[in-house]
Design a protein around this motif. Structure first.
Motif, PDB file in Angstrom:
ATOM      1  N   PRO A  29       0.835  -1.214   0.000  1.00  0.00           N
ATOM      2  CA  PRO A  29       0.000   0.000   0.000  1.00  0.00           C
ATOM      3  C   PRO A  29       0.868   1.262   0.000  1.00  0.00           C
ATOM      4  O   PRO A  29       1.873   1.312   0.714  1.00  0.00           O
ATOM      5  N   GLN A  30       0.506   2.242  -0.828  1.00  0.00           N
ATOM      6  CA  GLN A  30       1.279   3.478  -0.909  1.00  0.00           C
ATOM      7  C   GLN A  30       0.539   4.658  -0.285  1.00  0.00           C
ATOM      8  O   GLN A  30       1.046   5.776  -0.258  1.00  0.00           O
ATOM      9  N   ASP A  31      -0.679   4.429   0.176  1.00  0.00           N
ATOM     10  CA  ASP A  31      -1.419   5.480   0.878  1.00  0.00           C
ATOM     11  C   ASP A  31      -2.518   4.830   1.721  1.00  0.00           C
ATOM     12  O   ASP A  31      -2.641   3.607   1.733  1.00  0.00           O
ATOM     13  N   GLY A  32      -3.258   5.656   2.432  1.00  0.00           N
ATOM     14  CA  GLY A  32      -4.352   5.130   3.245  1.00  0.00           C
ATOM     15  C   GLY A  32      -3.861   4.605   4.586  1.00  0.00           C
ATOM     16  O   GLY A  32      -2.681   4.703   4.918  1.00  0.00           O
ATOM     17  N   VAL A  33      -4.786   4.031   5.327  1.00  0.00           N
ATOM     18  CA  VAL A  33      -4.502   3.651   6.708  1.00  0.00           C
ATOM     19  C   VAL A  33      -3.484   2.505   6.783  1.00  0.00           C
ATOM     20  O   VAL A  33      -2.651   2.452   7.688  1.00  0.00           O
ATOM     21  N   GLU A  34      -3.522   1.583   5.798  1.00  0.00           N
ATOM     22  CA  GLU A  34      -2.557   0.472   5.814  1.00  0.00           C
ATOM     23  C   GLU A  34      -1.124   0.985   5.595  1.00  0.00           C
ATOM     24  O   GLU A  34      -0.176   0.488   6.193  1.00  0.00           O
ATOM     25  N   TYR A  35      -0.990   2.009   4.737  1.00  0.00           N
ATOM     26  CA  TYR A  35       0.326   2.623   4.535  1.00  0.00           C
ATOM     27  C   TYR A  35       0.787   3.317   5.819  1.00  0.00           C
ATOM     28  O   TYR A  35       1.928   3.169   6.254  1.00  0.00           O
ATOM     29  N   GLU A  36      -0.142   4.052   6.436  1.00  0.00           N
ATOM     30  CA  GLU A  36       0.204   4.845   7.620  1.00  0.00           C
ATOM     31  C   GLU A  36       0.710   3.949   8.752  1.00  0.00           C
ATOM     32  O   GLU A  36       1.650   4.290   9.470  1.00  0.00           O
ATOM     33  N   MET A  37       0.108   2.762   8.884  1.00  0.00           N
ATOM     34  CA  MET A  37       0.527   1.861   9.959  1.00  0.00           C
ATOM     35  C   MET A  37       1.897   1.240   9.690  1.00  0.00           C
ATOM     36  O   MET A  37       2.560   0.793  10.607  1.00  0.00           O
ATOM     37  N   TRP A  38       2.302   1.214   8.411  1.00  0.00           N
ATOM     38  CA  TRP A  38       3.622   0.666   8.072  1.00  0.00           C
ATOM     39  C   TRP A  38       4.600   1.761   7.633  1.00  0.00           C
ATOM     40  O   TRP A  38       5.631   1.478   7.026  1.00  0.00           O
ATOM     41  N   GLN A  39       4.255   3.011   7.963  1.00  0.00           N
ATOM     42  CA  GLN A  39       5.074   4.150   7.533  1.00  0.00           C
ATOM     43  C   GLN A  39       6.521   4.024   8.029  1.00  0.00           C
ATOM     44  O   GLN A  39       7.466   4.365   7.327  1.00  0.00           O
ATOM     45  N   PHE A  40       6.697   3.500   9.262  1.00  0.00           N
ATOM     46  CA  PHE A  40       8.061   3.366   9.800  1.00  0.00           C
ATOM     47  C   PHE A  40       8.893   2.394   8.974  1.00  0.00           C
ATOM     48  O   PHE A  40      10.101   2.581   8.805  1.00  0.00           O
ATOM     49  N   ALA A  41       8.242   1.360   8.417  1.00  0.00           N
ATOM     50  CA  ALA A  41       8.972   0.395   7.583  1.00  0.00           C
ATOM     51  C   ALA A  41       9.318   1.012   6.226  1.00  0.00           C
ATOM     52  O   ALA A  41      10.423   0.806   5.700  1.00  0.00           O
ATOM     53  N   HIS A  42       8.390   1.789   5.669  1.00  0.00           N
ATOM     54  CA  HIS A  42       8.694   2.497   4.423  1.00  0.00           C
ATOM     55  C   HIS A  42       9.815   3.501   4.634  1.00  0.00           C
ATOM     56  O   HIS A  42      10.669   3.697   3.762  1.00  0.00           O
ATOM     57  N   TRP A  43       9.824   4.106   5.822  1.00  0.00           N
ATOM     58  CA  TRP A  43      10.884   5.066   6.158  1.00  0.00           C
ATOM     59  C   TRP A  43      12.246   4.331   6.157  1.00  0.00           C
ATOM     60  O   TRP A  43      13.227   4.830   5.605  1.00  0.00           O
ATOM     61  N   ALA A  44      12.288   3.157   6.768  1.00  0.00           N
ATOM     62  CA  ALA A  44      13.534   2.371   6.785  1.00  0.00           C
ATOM     63  C   ALA A  44      13.924   1.935   5.367  1.00  0.00           C
ATOM     64  O   ALA A  44      15.102   1.959   4.994  1.00  0.00           O
ATOM     65  N   TYR A  45      12.904   1.548   4.579  1.00  0.00           N
ATOM     66  CA  TYR A  45      13.146   1.132   3.181  1.00  0.00           C
ATOM     67  C   TYR A  45      13.799   2.276   2.404  1.00  0.00           C
ATOM     68  O   TYR A  45      14.744   2.067   1.635  1.00  0.00           O
ATOM     69  N   GLN A  46      13.314   3.497   2.632  1.00  0.00           N
ATOM     70  CA  GLN A  46      13.909   4.662   1.961  1.00  0.00           C
ATOM     71  C   GLN A  46      15.312   4.948   2.468  1.00  0.00           C
ATOM     72  O   GLN A  46      16.193   5.338   1.713  1.00  0.00           O
ATOM     73  N   GLN A  47      15.529   4.732   3.785  1.00  0.00           N
ATOM     74  CA  GLN A  47      16.879   4.942   4.331  1.00  0.00           C
ATOM     75  C   GLN A  47      17.869   3.987   3.658  1.00  0.00           C
ATOM     76  O   GLN A  47      19.026   4.337   3.435  1.00  0.00           O
ATOM     77  N   LEU A  48      17.397   2.786   3.308  1.00  0.00           N
ATOM     78  CA  LEU A  48      18.229   1.802   2.604  1.00  0.00           C
ATOM     79  C   LEU A  48      18.254   2.055   1.090  1.00  0.00           C
ATOM     80  O   LEU A  48      18.792   1.244   0.334  1.00  0.00           O
ATOM     81  N   ASN A  49      17.642   3.184   0.667  1.00  0.00           N
ATOM     82  CA  ASN A  49      17.532   3.516  -0.757  1.00  0.00           C
ATOM     83  C   ASN A  49      16.872   2.398  -1.557  1.00  0.00           C
ATOM     84  O   ASN A  49      17.202   2.183  -2.730  1.00  0.00           O
ATOM     85  N   GLY A  50      15.977   1.650  -0.909  1.00  0.00           N
ATOM     86  CA  GLY A  50      15.270   0.576  -1.595  1.00  0.00           C
ATOM     87  C   GLY A  50      16.158  -0.620  -1.935  1.00  0.00           C
ATOM     88  O   GLY A  50      15.726  -1.524  -2.645  1.00  0.00           O
ATOM     89  N   ASP A  51      17.392  -0.619  -1.414  1.00  0.00           N
ATOM     90  CA  ASP A  51      18.306  -1.724  -1.713  1.00  0.00           C
ATOM     91  C   ASP A  51      18.207  -2.774  -0.600  1.00  0.00           C
ATOM     92  O   ASP A  51      18.818  -2.628   0.458  1.00  0.00           O
ATOM     93  N   VAL A  52      17.410  -3.817  -0.858  1.00  0.00           N
ATOM     94  CA  VAL A  52      17.171  -4.830   0.170  1.00  0.00           C
ATOM     95  C   VAL A  52      17.852  -6.163  -0.161  1.00  0.00           C
ATOM     96  O   VAL A  52      17.553  -7.179   0.465  1.00  0.00           O
ATOM     97  N   LYS A  53      18.781  -6.130  -1.133  1.00  0.00           N
ATOM     98  CA  LYS A  53      19.447  -7.389  -1.538  1.00  0.00           C
ATOM     99  C   LYS A  53      20.161  -8.045  -0.357  1.00  0.00           C
ATOM    100  O   LYS A  53      20.120  -9.268  -0.199  1.00  0.00           O
ATOM    101  N   ALA A  54      20.815  -7.226   0.488  1.00  0.00           N
ATOM    102  CA  ALA A  54      21.548  -7.781   1.634  1.00  0.00           C
ATOM    103  C   ALA A  54      20.585  -8.433   2.627  1.00  0.00           C
ATOM    104  O   ALA A  54      20.929  -9.443   3.258  1.00  0.00           O
ATOM    105  N   LEU A  55      19.379  -7.872   2.754  1.00  0.00           N
ATOM    106  CA  LEU A  55      18.388  -8.459   3.673  1.00  0.00           C
ATOM    107  C   LEU A  55      17.886  -9.789   3.115  1.00  0.00           C
ATOM    108  O   LEU A  55      17.735 -10.769   3.841  1.00  0.00           O
ATOM    109  N   GLU A  56      17.628  -9.796   1.792  1.00  0.00           N
ATOM    110  CA  GLU A  56      17.119 -11.017   1.148  1.00  0.00           C
ATOM    111  C   GLU A  56      18.140 -12.152   1.211  1.00  0.00           C
ATOM    112  O   GLU A  56      17.773 -13.325   1.219  1.00  0.00           O
ATOM    113  N   ALA A  57      19.425 -11.780   1.255  1.00  0.00           N
ATOM    114  CA  ALA A  57      20.487 -12.800   1.237  1.00  0.00           C
ATOM    115  C   ALA A  57      20.709 -13.450   2.603  1.00  0.00           C
ATOM    116  O   ALA A  57      21.430 -14.441   2.711  1.00  0.00           O
TER     117      ALA A  57
END
Ligand SMILES: [Mn+2]
Length: 290
Positions: free
Chosen positions: A80-108
């Protein structure tokens, strides 16, 4: 053989640095990071890079926790990119942006770490349980459930996720929850990790508590932009840090249905929880003053 296990760093760099220094003075043969390095805290990228550097220089072994999964999921096309479901996961999107969307190291990252001692006894570490990285092992778990959570039972089963340290002997298996580096929930504000030693006469385990610069972590909440940018739940996380006690599950139990049905906003629900009698003493700048 000496193995250190730390877990649940949650973007708290001062706590991670203090625990790493304590671990290095103990001189273990192996170090396992049992997941939740990132998310629900201010410095996810710094903590990830710190662990990656230790992985290269000292062979630290990172595992994937549910918060790595939450951040990875922010990049899914159906997130979700907006609405209440987005708002509840906003902290995770914030972390995702801090990682510049590069989650390869997490997936590995692996789901579990296992080592066999010369006597054949197995040491195993996971984030939560063998049933999944959100299936925490708590103090009051009934025997039947615990048996399923650790099956097939090793000599030493190491878990984390609940942020509550625990040592329990169970049918010849030593079950240890190492607690959290970044946000302990057992009312002890010090960071927590586990030390494990194998000798020919068997395994020993202990939980170690490490003080760290919590004022710096609070400054990181502000200077990173987390407190302003990660949504109202960041206010709960700051209070959890001060109180060394979890609030998110309590918030979810009280308000999740009402938020999803539109009866209350996320911000209103957080304000309401923060003025509860047992929470109010932990309020104050840089968090909301209510
Ligand atoms: Mn977790």
């Amino acid at each position: 053989m000496k193995i250190a296990v730390l877990s649940d760093i949650h973007g708290n760099l001062p706590a991670l640095q203090a625990v790493a220094a304590d671990i290095e003075s103990w001189r273990p043969d192996m170090v396992v990071v049992a997941g939740d390095i990132v998310n629900r805290g201010p410095l996810s990228l710094d903590c990830l890079q710190f662990v990656q550097q230790k992985q290269v220089s000292q062979g630290w072994q990172p595992l994937r926790g549910n918060h790595e999964d939450f951040v990875i999921a922010c990049g899914f096309p159906d997130a979700p990119q907006d609405g209440v479901e987005y708002e509840m996961w906003q902290f995770a999107h914030w972390a995702y942006q801090q990682l510049n969307g590069d989650v390869k190291a997490l997936e590995a990252m692996s789901e579990q770490f296992s080592w066999s001692a010369p006597d054949g006894s197995e040491f195993r570490a996971v984030h939560a349980s063998m049933r999944g990285n959100r299936d925490g092992i708590y103090r009051n778990v009934p025997d039947e459930k615990l048996a399923a959570q650790i099956a097939p039972a090793p000599a030493v089963f190491v878990t984390a996720h609940t942020h509550r340290p625990l040592i329990r002997e169970f049918n010849g298996c030593l079950v240890i929850n190492v607690g959290a580096v970044g946000a302990p929930f057992d009312k002890d504000v010090r960071a927590s990790y586990g030390q494990f030693t194998w000798r020919p006469d068997g395994w020993q385990a202990q939980i170690v508590r490490v003080p760290y610069d919590r004022a710096q972590t609070e400054r990181d909440y502000v200077t990173s932009g987390f407190l302003d940018g990660a949504g109202p739940l960041a206010q709960l996380m700051l209070v959890e840090l001060r109180k060394a006690h979890g609030l998110i599950y309590r918030w979810a139990d009280c308000y999740l249905d009402a938020i999803q049905s539109g009866a209350i906003t996320l911000e209103e629900s957080v304000r309401e929880l923060l003025i509860a009698e047992d929470v109010r003493p932990f309020l104050g700048a840089p968090g909301w003053v209510l």
